[in-house]
Design a protein around this motif. Sequence first.
Motif, PDB file in Angstrom:
ATOM      1  N   ILE A 189      19.578  -8.800  -4.179  1.00 46.54           N
ATOM      2  CA  ILE A 189      18.660  -8.457  -5.263  1.00 46.54           C
ATOM      3  C   ILE A 189      17.260  -8.352  -4.692  1.00 46.54           C
ATOM      4  O   ILE A 189      16.830  -9.178  -3.889  1.00 46.54           O
ATOM      5  CB  ILE A 189      18.698  -9.552  -6.362  1.00 46.54           C
ATOM      6  N   ASP A 190      16.567  -7.289  -5.105  1.00 46.60           N
ATOM      7  CA  ASP A 190      15.176  -7.083  -4.708  1.00 46.60           C
ATOM      8  C   ASP A 190      14.437  -6.662  -5.953  1.00 46.60           C
ATOM      9  O   ASP A 190      14.749  -5.624  -6.511  1.00 46.60           O
ATOM     10  CB  ASP A 190      15.148  -5.982  -3.632  1.00 46.60           C
ATOM     11  N   THR A 191      13.522  -7.490  -6.423  1.00 45.27           N
ATOM     12  CA  THR A 191      12.776  -7.066  -7.598  1.00 45.27           C
ATOM     13  C   THR A 191      11.298  -6.971  -7.282  1.00 45.27           C
ATOM     14  O   THR A 191      10.819  -7.608  -6.347  1.00 45.27           O
ATOM     15  CB  THR A 191      12.950  -8.026  -8.795  1.00 45.27           C
ATOM     16  N   LEU A 213       0.838  -1.194   0.000  1.00 46.89           N
ATOM     17  CA  LEU A 213       0.000   0.000   0.000  1.00 46.89           C
ATOM     18  C   LEU A 213       0.872   1.242   0.000  1.00 46.89           C
ATOM     19  O   LEU A 213       1.775   1.374   0.822  1.00 46.89           O
ATOM     20  CB  LEU A 213      -0.917   0.000   1.224  1.00 46.89           C
ATOM     21  N   ARG A 214       0.617   2.097  -0.980  1.00 50.02           N
ATOM     22  CA  ARG A 214       1.354   3.361  -1.062  1.00 50.02           C
ATOM     23  C   ARG A 214       0.356   4.482  -1.261  1.00 50.02           C
ATOM     24  O   ARG A 214      -0.595   4.338  -2.024  1.00 50.02           O
ATOM     25  CB  ARG A 214       2.307   3.358  -2.256  1.00 50.02           C
ATOM     26  N   THR A 215       0.563   5.586  -0.585  1.00 50.68           N
ATOM     27  CA  THR A 215      -0.377   6.703  -0.765  1.00 50.68           C
ATOM     28  C   THR A 215       0.234   7.822  -1.599  1.00 50.68           C
ATOM     29  O   THR A 215      -0.450   8.798  -1.886  1.00 50.68           O
ATOM     30  CB  THR A 215      -0.822   7.278   0.589  1.00 50.68           C
ATOM     31  N   TRP A 222       8.438  -3.885 -14.325  1.00 51.21           N
ATOM     32  CA  TRP A 222       9.294  -4.629 -13.378  1.00 51.21           C
ATOM     33  C   TRP A 222      10.482  -3.759 -12.994  1.00 51.21           C
ATOM     34  O   TRP A 222      11.081  -3.115 -13.867  1.00 51.21           O
ATOM     35  CB  TRP A 222       9.774  -5.921 -14.031  1.00 51.21           C
ATOM     36  N   ASN A 223      10.771  -3.765 -11.719  1.00 49.89           N
ATOM     37  CA  ASN A 223      11.922  -3.008 -11.226  1.00 49.89           C
ATOM     38  C   ASN A 223      12.895  -3.979 -10.566  1.00 49.89           C
ATOM     39  O   ASN A 223      12.527  -4.714  -9.667  1.00 49.89           O
ATOM     40  CB  ASN A 223      11.442  -1.953 -10.212  1.00 49.89           C
ATOM     41  N   LEU A 224      14.129  -3.991 -11.061  1.00 48.61           N
ATOM     42  CA  LEU A 224      15.160  -4.864 -10.475  1.00 48.61           C
ATOM     43  C   LEU A 224      16.119  -3.976  -9.690  1.00 48.61           C
ATOM     44  O   LEU A 224      16.786  -3.127 -10.282  1.00 48.61           O
ATOM     45  CB  LEU A 224      15.934  -5.602 -11.563  1.00 48.61           C
TER      46      LEU A 224
HETATM   47  N1  SER Z   1      11.617  -2.533  -3.911  1.00 45.88           N
HETATM   48  C1  SER Z   1      11.517  -2.217  -5.315  1.00 45.88           C
HETATM   49  C2  SER Z   1      10.270  -1.443  -5.632  1.00 45.88           C
HETATM   50  O1  SER Z   1       9.397  -1.327  -4.839  1.00 45.88           O
HETATM   51  C3  SER Z   1      11.539  -3.499  -6.105  1.00 45.88           C
HETATM   52  O2  SER Z   1      10.707  -4.441  -5.516  1.00 45.88           O
HETATM   53  O3  SER Z   1      10.148  -0.931  -6.700  1.00 45.88           O
END
Ligand code: SER
Length: 899
Positions: A220-222, A66-68, A197-199
């Motif tokens: 790595i966090d995608t 959740l992002r505002t 997609w964000n890598l």
């Molecule tokens: N943490 C990164 C993002 O929220 C990739 O998951 O974009």
Amino acid sequence: MKSSEIREKFLKYFESQGHKRLPGSSLVPKDPTVLLTLAGMLQFKPIFLGQEKPRHKRAATVQKCLRTNDIEQVGRTARHHTFFEMLGNFSFGDYFKREAIKFAWELLTEVFKLPRNRLLIAVFEKDDEAYDIWQKEMKVPAERIFRLDEENNFWAVGPTGPCGPCSEIYYDQGPVRGCGKTGCAPGCDCDRFLEVWNLVFIQYNRNENGELVLLKQKGIDTGMGLERIASVLQGVESNFDTDLFVPLIDKIKQISGQKKLNQTSLRIIADHVRAATNLISDGVIPENTGRGYILRRLLRRAIRHGRLLGIERQFLAEIAADVIEQMRSVYPVLEQKRATVLSAIKTEETNFLATLEQGLALFKEVMQQHAKDKVVPGASAFKLHDTFGFPVELSCEIAAESGYNLDEAGFEREMEQQRERARAAGIPAEKKKLLGLNLDKFGRSEFLGYEKSSSQAKIEAVFPDEKFIVLDRTPFYGESGGQVGDTGLLKVGGKEIRVLDALLTPKGTIVHEVDEIDGLKPEVTVDARIDISKRAATQAHHTATHLLHKALREVLGDHVKQAGSYVGPDKLRFDFSHFAAPTKQELEQVEAMVNQKIGEKIKVEVLQKSYKEAVKMGAMALFGEKYGEQVRVLKIGNYSLELCGGTHVKNTSEIGFFKIAHESALGAGVRRIEAVAGQVAKLQVTYKAKALNDQLEELMRKYRLLQIEKSNLSGEKISDVEVFKVELAELDQLMKAADQQGSARVNALFDHLQGRLDWLRDRTIRVEKEIREQKLKQASSQAAEYVNNIKEVNGIKVLTQEFGQYSMDMLRSVSDTVRNQAGSCVIVLAAVFPGNLRFLITVTDDLVAKGVSARELAGIFGRLVQGKGGGKDVKAEGGGKDPTQVNAAFEAVLAALSK
Ligand code: SER
């Protein structure tokens, strides 16, 4: 491809690449620095920072987020949401850029079969490595790779924490969906290039000074937005046209019954109900602060957009029910919390609908009055907020729709004044479990528990669904002021019913949660009895909390203010304002001071005062506590004076002993101390001492064995080490007479134990090293003997020699010595262990020139001992599982040389 298939294919693909499928976490994060879970990586933050060990080096999740920050965009674009699901794969010190890129590319182009020529790539402008991997290895043409700046392609979880450069994959939806401006490219705000997609290549931690510190382990966090990839794979125009949204939007249309509907309103409602449903199921309830406020804003905005669609009745719970139906197989908590979700939404709708009409009328009036300057004054915004329940963001939006501005600064000033008033009056704590219960007719319960632990009482009301009962009077303390509720028993007609918790409503009604309600009816008399041992432990922690509060102010300064607390039978937790981490000395001083007060055996008294009087006496009032006209003041001698409704020991000596267990940062300028008191403290101290003693003993044993081994090798005498352990009886004695000195000596003992442990560890490492060196020396000094064993095969000098449990280092040392003495030769050495063996083969350069290869010989040797070998022509090594074949292997090498 249905969204459920997408989730599954994603997870399956990463499982096939060695990833562990892990559950996503709650929307309410454990991490205290963020309000809501905003990305899949959040639950792994401590792992990325190296504070926790990962259980799996590779993981994949589906994470509700959740992002505002994009809330204004929701419904106005094809792709923005508040709530969304993130598909993510993670590496913790395992693979890095190359594999992350390869996985993403393979999944998109081969599993999801997206056309390569519609995909575009963005990399961080300075990241040549990522650029090259995309261009050279994935064969993405240069004209489809973009270098973007830090704002676009450097991702961070927040102002501090793990971060790093990132690479995004965009899907080109075609010029018809674009803005048509020149320079429209990935990163443009329009809908043409959809970031799917964000890598993120996690390699830094941004510390509190804003500096980037290289992490020990890269990660790595995608994150791939499910809604977005679904819109691509389903070939639809927007996320709202996917199977995730269509049923919800159809339902809203149907409820509205109108033909021409505003698309934006439909989308906002669908988005916000998804968000609200998931938030509530994760334990958030509508409130005026924090997460609860975000939830309230979402619900009230949705209600108002319903009004714009001509919907006048309650309807959000119906949509929420559909959300639950749709998502419950992925998030079972939705099913478990169905009743709470629906009732919280209904309550919020009832409340807001009651004032919405009037509020909108007021809005109209204000706008008419200010038609000239087109500004809604702060005072009006405040009234809309305070009397009619309009979140200020909603008022801003309504004003903007008519081309008005809202004086936000003025609104903030009004809010601050109200907070001031609330602070003086004390704010009632929200009670989650009591949500939706109609308790209006009950007033303040008669609480007997300050004096008594049991009593006869009459049942006034039973809430069978929730298993709650209200008594006319009760010894059970209802959770408030940080102190947990009492538990205990109700006896009714020979039957015993357990009281699992007791809660306090803002109006002062104590509500008992019971394990069953059979036999409980209004008017029935029960025998109510609290669990005395739990209460006693809790009281010790509560009085200790007051002592701690005071001691912190004495040691750190008067700016220390309580920001929250938990007081239970197991421990106490105290949150307070302070700008920096207290030092070890400061904490020890605080601890000693509290123990001093325990040792002084001070009487603890309760004074009944008017609120004014109490404040005049200098009593500290606690934040978040509701105080009536008459207040209780807890007085601990001349040391501490605090307003408090909780229960306490009668004399500080009852606390027994106090020990700080843990200190940490809770947020900017807020610290948290966890501590234990009484019996719990004594047990914890004893356990810790025992554990340290055990470690010492274990290490001592190891050290002695090593000393013996060393003495056997070198002939040196064993020097004795002094044994040191803490006598538990001595600790017990120190804790019995709690005072400053006792407290300091307990800590000194622990320091000493820890010191001995560290010393012993150092020594152990040193002796281990000495033994290794000694063995190496011996091995090479004996090597001369082996030169005599050299045979000749085919004109080549060969040594084959078997050893006991030699390390590779020792074999190397022997080999070097033999070669130095013998000159041109082949040396084949093997070290034999139970169940396995290692070998080393060396060939001098002149023989290599004649075609002898250590690598080839190692291959022959390895095969025979059920293992393998490899290396270079001059030197090769290997191992095997069958030591019984060592002679056969030697023979095979000789045979090979003879050919
Ligand atoms: N943490 C990164 C993002 O929220 C990739 O998951 O974009």
